[in-house]
Design a protein around this motif. Structure first.
Motif, short mmCIF file in Angstrom:
data_model
loop_
_atom_site.label_atom_id
_atom_site.label_comp_id
_atom_site.label_asym_id
_atom_site.label_seq_id
_atom_site.Cartn_x
_atom_site.Cartn_y
_atom_site.Cartn_z
N VAL A 56 50.60 46.89 -7.54
CA VAL A 56 50.54 45.72 -7.84
C VAL A 56 48.67 45.05 -7.58
O VAL A 56 49.10 45.47 -5.98
CB VAL A 56 51.35 44.72 -7.87
N VAL A 57 47.39 45.02 -8.22
CA VAL A 57 46.09 44.64 -8.02
C VAL A 57 46.14 43.44 -8.29
O VAL A 57 46.26 43.01 -8.72
CB VAL A 57 44.93 45.77 -8.10
N ILE A 58 46.11 42.33 -7.11
CA ILE A 58 45.90 41.03 -7.92
C ILE A 58 44.53 40.70 -7.06
O ILE A 58 44.15 40.81 -5.97
CB ILE A 58 46.23 39.79 -7.30
N HIS A 59 43.10 40.53 -8.45
CA HIS A 59 42.27 40.37 -7.76
C HIS A 59 41.54 38.42 -8.10
O HIS A 59 42.32 38.00 -8.22
CB HIS A 59 40.92 40.77 -8.89
N TYR B 97 49.26 40.79 -14.82
CA TYR B 97 48.67 41.61 -13.68
C TYR B 97 47.61 42.99 -14.34
O TYR B 97 46.26 43.33 -12.94
CB TYR B 97 50.78 42.37 -13.05
N LEU B 100 44.38 41.25 -13.48
CA LEU B 100 44.24 40.98 -12.31
C LEU B 100 43.76 41.86 -11.77
O LEU B 100 43.63 41.66 -10.69
CB LEU B 100 45.46 40.32 -11.73
N GLY B 101 44.34 43.41 -11.90
CA GLY B 101 43.96 44.33 -11.55
C GLY B 101 42.65 45.36 -11.77
O GLY B 101 42.51 46.49 -11.13
N GLN B 102 41.93 44.69 -13.05
CA GLN B 102 40.85 45.82 -13.49
C GLN B 102 39.38 44.66 -12.68
O GLN B 102 39.96 43.99 -11.91
CB GLN B 102 40.90 45.21 -14.62
#
Lengths: 175, 139
Positions: A56-59, B97, B100-102
């Motif tokens: 999971v990536v959270i920017h 999610y 948020l990951g893009q």
């Protein structure tokens, strides 16, 4: 305090990370399926695809992100610190290198960051058994807050020193 | 020692069919974005593309949902989340999610970070656990 102001803007980002970490830190002991009598963090070994879960990536912005990769007995969390110009990049690199050289003292720090990120944590089931889960998460979140404030404080110090040095040096040439 | 190979039960679906379905959904949602964003979101959450691993299909579906999410006013987020079914909230969490990951989508991150606690309050931690652990039904 400026840190309180910064916290307010960071709060939704850190809350999201906190909840995600809380959900992904459900780890159990799992001996290696490949080597007898060995117990390895499966996220680092990576050979058995059934043991690793969705990363999971959270920017927060284009330059700030957190990647959380979970497996059955370990979780790897990588942080990309905000770096807007070259000075920030150098400071971040030096600061994170300083911390990573002393990774043993931090217990949960990884010695090398994941590619594309500045610093990485490795949390295993053994860490969770020895320490409180909510305190571990608090530690990681506090780490993230402090690294941002430390790097901006260092940048201000560097600029101020450069200004003072320049002033003192050029003072000689004025009447 | 006998080692049984792990065989994934994932079956790749037809990408072009999924993409055309997503485009139809996009066309149906776009007029509703200004008038009824709640209906637009409910439409966008129908039929998530689970049966593919292609990034373009997943990104296209995520774009439709993010457009709907950005058109809902901040005060209405709680009511919209309350009107969704729990299954839809799980799907919505997966889309959040993914959004948020893009990379390089600065406009949608703060919006998604506002939706995240609202959905979390409705569904609880289980939705995040499903995002992470449902490898065959990932978005």
């Amino acid at each position: 305090m400026s840190s309180k102001q910064g916290n307010f803007a960071l709060k939704p980002y850190l809350d999201c990370i906190r909840e995600t970490l809380h959900a992904s830190l459900c780890l159990t002991n799992f001996a290696s399926q490949i080597v007898e009598r060995h117990n390895k963090p499966e996220i680092e070994v990576g050979t058995s695809t059934e043991l690793t879960l969705n990363p999971v990536v959270i920017h927060r912005s284009e330059y700030e992100a957190v990647m959380i990769e979970a497996a059955v007995n370990s979780v790897r969390m990588s942080i990309k610190v905000k770096q807007l110009d070259e000075m920030d990049e150098i400071l971040a690199r030096k600061f994170t290198r300083f911390l990573m050289l002393r990774a043993d003292n931090f217990i949960v720090l990884r010695r090398k960051p994941m590619p594309g990120y500045d610093i990485s944590f490795l949390l295993t089931n053994f860490n969770l058994e020895a320490m409180w889960k909510h305190k571990l998460i608090d530690f990681v979140i506090q780490f993230m807050e402090e690294i941002d404030s430390e790097i901006s404080a260092m940048k201000i110090t560097v600029n101020e020193r450069a200004r003072t040095v320049g002033y003192q040096f050029l003072k000689e040439f004025t009447t | 020692m006998e080692s049984s190979e792990y065989t994934s039960s994932f079956v790749q679906g037809d990408d072009s069919q999924l993409l055309s379905a997503i485009k139809q959904r996009d066309a149906a949602c776009t007029p509703l974005l200004r008038t009824d964003p709640m209906k637009a979101l409910q439409l966008a959450l129908v039929d998530p593309p689970f049966q593919t691993r292609t990034v373009e299909v997943k990104d296209a579906a995520c774009d439709v949902v993010c457009k709907a999410l950005m058109s809902v006013k901040e005060a209405d987020i709680e009511t919209v989340v309350g009107a969704l079914s729990l299954d839809d909230c799980d799907v919505l969490m997966k889309y959040i999610y993914r959004g948020l990951g893009q990379p390089r989508k600065d406009k949608q991150y703060p919006v998604l970070l506002k939706w995240h606690p609202a959905v979390l309050k409705r569904t609880g931690q289980a939705s995040i656990v499903r995002v992470i652990s449902e490898v065959q039904r990932a978005l």
